[in-house]
Design an enzyme around this catalytic site. Structure first.
Site, PDB file in Angstrom:
ATOM      1  N   TYR A 156      -0.925  -0.729  10.221  1.00 55.00           N
ATOM      2  CA  TYR A 156      -1.144  -1.061   8.802  1.00 55.00           C
ATOM      3  C   TYR A 156       0.038  -0.582   7.958  1.00 55.00           C
ATOM      4  O   TYR A 156       0.611  -1.347   7.177  1.00 55.00           O
ATOM      5  CB  TYR A 156      -2.451  -0.420   8.325  1.00 55.00           C
ATOM      6  CG  TYR A 156      -2.809  -0.741   6.892  1.00 55.00           C
ATOM      7  CD1 TYR A 156      -3.250  -2.011   6.528  1.00 55.00           C
ATOM      8  CD2 TYR A 156      -2.718   0.239   5.898  1.00 55.00           C
ATOM      9  CE1 TYR A 156      -3.576  -2.305   5.219  1.00 55.00           C
ATOM     10  CE2 TYR A 156      -3.048  -0.049   4.582  1.00 55.00           C
ATOM     11  CZ  TYR A 156      -3.478  -1.317   4.252  1.00 55.00           C
ATOM     12  OH  TYR A 156      -3.800  -1.610   2.945  1.00 55.00           O
ATOM     13  N   SER A 167       0.859  -1.199   0.000  1.00 55.15           N
ATOM     14  CA  SER A 167       0.000   0.000   0.000  1.00 55.15           C
ATOM     15  C   SER A 167       0.886   1.237   0.000  1.00 55.15           C
ATOM     16  O   SER A 167       2.029   1.184   0.485  1.00 55.15           O
ATOM     17  CB  SER A 167      -0.864   0.006   1.266  1.00 55.15           C
ATOM     18  OG  SER A 167      -1.497   1.252   1.433  1.00 55.15           O
TER      19      SER A 167
HETATM   20  N1  LIG Z   1      -8.742  -1.001  -0.964  1.00 56.27           N
HETATM   21  C1  LIG Z   1      -7.728  -0.183  -0.717  1.00 56.27           C
HETATM   22  O1  LIG Z   1      -7.900   1.059  -0.635  1.00 56.27           O
HETATM   23  C2  LIG Z   1      -6.342  -0.742  -0.571  1.00 56.27           C
HETATM   24  C3  LIG Z   1      -5.268   0.143  -0.698  1.00 56.27           C
HETATM   25  C4  LIG Z   1      -3.977  -0.344  -0.578  1.00 56.27           C
HETATM   26  C5  LIG Z   1      -3.774  -1.689  -0.333  1.00 56.27           C
HETATM   27  N2  LIG Z   1      -4.832  -2.531  -0.202  1.00 56.27           N
HETATM   28  C6  LIG Z   1      -4.548  -3.950   0.063  1.00 56.27           C
HETATM   29  O2  LIG Z   1      -5.152  -4.735  -0.939  1.00 56.27           O
HETATM   30  C7  LIG Z   1      -5.348  -6.061  -0.459  1.00 56.27           C
HETATM   31  C8  LIG Z   1      -6.722  -6.549  -0.860  1.00 56.27           C
HETATM   32  O3  LIG Z   1      -7.699  -5.763  -0.192  1.00 56.27           O
HETATM   33  P1  LIG Z   1      -9.028  -5.245  -0.906  1.00 56.27           P
HETATM   34  O4  LIG Z   1      -8.968  -3.772  -0.923  1.00 56.27           O
HETATM   35  O5  LIG Z   1      -9.277  -5.983  -2.174  1.00 56.27           O
HETATM   36  O6  LIG Z   1     -10.108  -5.636   0.221  1.00 56.27           O
HETATM   37  P2  LIG Z   1     -11.338  -6.667   0.229  1.00 56.27           P
HETATM   38  O7  LIG Z   1     -12.252  -6.393  -0.907  1.00 56.27           O
HETATM   39  O8  LIG Z   1     -11.898  -6.575   1.617  1.00 56.27           O
HETATM   40  O9  LIG Z   1     -10.648  -8.091   0.010  1.00 56.27           O
HETATM   41  C9  LIG Z   1      -9.864  -8.695   1.017  1.00 56.27           C
HETATM   42  C10 LIG Z   1      -9.655 -10.155   0.661  1.00 56.27           C
HETATM   43  O10 LIG Z   1      -8.845 -10.777   1.692  1.00 56.27           O
HETATM   44  C11 LIG Z   1      -9.452 -12.001   2.050  1.00 56.27           C
HETATM   45  N3  LIG Z   1      -9.140 -12.378   3.419  1.00 56.27           N
HETATM   46  C12 LIG Z   1      -9.300 -11.620   4.548  1.00 56.27           C
HETATM   47  N4  LIG Z   1      -8.957 -12.343   5.622  1.00 56.27           N
HETATM   48  C13 LIG Z   1      -8.562 -13.564   5.182  1.00 56.27           C
HETATM   49  C14 LIG Z   1      -8.113 -14.746   5.831  1.00 56.27           C
HETATM   50  N5  LIG Z   1      -8.002 -14.823   7.173  1.00 56.27           N
HETATM   51  N6  LIG Z   1      -7.797 -15.831   5.076  1.00 56.27           N
HETATM   52  C15 LIG Z   1      -7.934 -15.769   3.729  1.00 56.27           C
HETATM   53  N7  LIG Z   1      -8.351 -14.680   3.055  1.00 56.27           N
HETATM   54  C16 LIG Z   1      -8.675 -13.589   3.782  1.00 56.27           C
HETATM   55  C17 LIG Z   1     -10.946 -11.756   1.866  1.00 56.27           C
HETATM   56  O11 LIG Z   1     -11.626 -12.973   1.604  1.00 56.27           O
HETATM   57  P3  LIG Z   1     -12.575 -13.794   2.630  1.00 56.27           P
HETATM   58  O12 LIG Z   1     -13.288 -12.803   3.488  1.00 56.27           O
HETATM   59  O13 LIG Z   1     -13.450 -14.601   1.708  1.00 56.27           O
HETATM   60  O14 LIG Z   1     -11.627 -14.656   3.384  1.00 56.27           O
HETATM   61  C18 LIG Z   1     -10.974 -10.922   0.599  1.00 56.27           C
HETATM   62  O15 LIG Z   1     -10.939 -11.750  -0.532  1.00 56.27           O
HETATM   63  C19 LIG Z   1      -5.100  -5.999   1.058  1.00 56.27           C
HETATM   64  O16 LIG Z   1      -3.829  -6.545   1.356  1.00 56.27           O
HETATM   65  C20 LIG Z   1      -5.111  -4.507   1.362  1.00 56.27           C
HETATM   66  O17 LIG Z   1      -4.322  -4.180   2.485  1.00 56.27           O
HETATM   67  C21 LIG Z   1      -6.111  -2.089  -0.322  1.00 56.27           C
END
Ligand SMILES: NC(=O)c1ccc[n+]([C@@H]2O[C@H](COP(=O)([O-])OP(=O)(O)OC[C@H]3O[C@@H](n4cnc5c(N)ncnc54)[C@H](OP(=O)(O)O)[C@@H]3O)[C@@H](O)[C@H]2O)c1
Length: 238
Positions: free
Chosen positions: A148, A138
């Site tokens: 984070y 991130s």
């Molecule tokens: N959205 C943003 O603004 C942003 C910005 C920078 C970085 N990121 C990073 O991008 C990545 C993806 O996040 P996202 O934004 O796509 O959020 P999201 O839509 O909430 O997706 C998160 C994913 O992680 C999975 N997950 C969570 N806990 C888990 C566990 N214990 N075991 C296996 N899978 C798990 C969830 O699946 P289940 O619930 O089905 O397990 C879901 O598929 C993260 O690492 C986040 O830190 C996001």
């Protein structure tokens, strides 16, 4: 004939990595806890792109589940060529009020899990002389933002080192550093979009983030910061 394993593929950026890698002809292994969401995505991708898609439902915070994923990654008979360490969740920024066990789970999912999965992937990738590891970090990794930012900073630093060490051997490691991106992340963390104090124009689309990052991954970059505006912001922060 590439196979990619994506963690957190049931939603947001992970599901988008699945769509874009399938569109490029990659077979997939989809990992997350929500089996139904993974099965739905798998059915769509098989029909649309004629690729093989396996579902590996696992809670990466449960050692036995995680070990199954590690074994799948290390299986020499079904090589994984692309590993996308993407699963993650957010916590409120008030570290002092957060449950300490939630903080430890957060640290494990963002640091221990990608470290273990990378460790499982490397021996096979190095023996074959090629592989791609994508660590979804991130922009928060460049700017202090509670635990984070600290976790994502670990991932960026580790990816930089690993890309320098393993890149010349054909295995690249890229830390992808998105800014605020429309996914389920903020709502799940109890922060609906708009309550982060950022203007509308600061929000990115997951499809753009993934497309730009895959371009950088293909070029073997250690760090990918999708979008010009966040490149500029990180330059200022530095
Ligand atoms: N959205 C943003 O603004 C942003 C910005 C920078 C970085 N990121 C990073 O991008 C990545 C993806 O996040 P996202 O934004 O796509 O959020 P999201 O839509 O909430 O997706 C998160 C994913 O992680 C999975 N997950 C969570 N806990 C888990 C566990 N214990 N075991 C296996 N899978 C798990 C969830 O699946 P289940 O619930 O089905 O397990 C879901 O598929 C993260 O690492 C986040 O830190 C996001």
């Amino acid at each position: 004939m590439t196979t990619a394993l994506i963690t957190g593929a049931s939603s947001g950026l992970g599901a988008e990595y699945a769509r874009q890698l399938a569109a490029r002809g990659a077979d997939l292994v989809l990992v997350a806890r929500d089996r139904d969401a993974l099965e739905d995505l798998a059915t769509t991708l098989r029909a649309r792109y004629r690729v093989e898609v396996a579902v590996l439902a696992a809670d990466l915070l449960k050692p036995r589940h995680r070990a199954r994923v590690e074994r799948r990654i290390a299986d020499p008979d079904q090589p994984i060529e692309v590993l996308v360490n993407n699963a993650g969740f957010g916590l409120p920024l008030a570290f002092e009020r957060n449950d300490i066990d939630d903080e430890v789970r957060h640290l494990d999912l963002h640091v221990e899990v990608p470290m273990r999965l990378t460790h499982a992937a490397l021996p096979g990738m190095l023996a074959r002389g090629h592989g791609r590891i994508v660590n979804v970090a991130s922009v928060a990794g460049f700017m202090p933002r509670s635990t984070y930012g600290a976790c994502k900073g670990w991932l960026i630093s580790f990816s930089r080192w690993a890309n320098g060490r393993y890149g010349p051997k054909g295995v690249t490691v890229t830390a992808v550093c998105p800014g605020f991106t429309h996914t389920n992340f903020h709502e799940r963390a109890g922060l609906p979009p708009g309550q982060e104090g950022v203007a509308d124009w600061m929000w990115l689309d997951a499809s753009d983030v993934v497309r730009e990052s895959l371009h950088d991954v293909a070029r073997g970059r250690a760090v990918s910061i999708p979008s010009g505006k966040y490149k500029l912001l990180v330059a200022f922060a530095r």
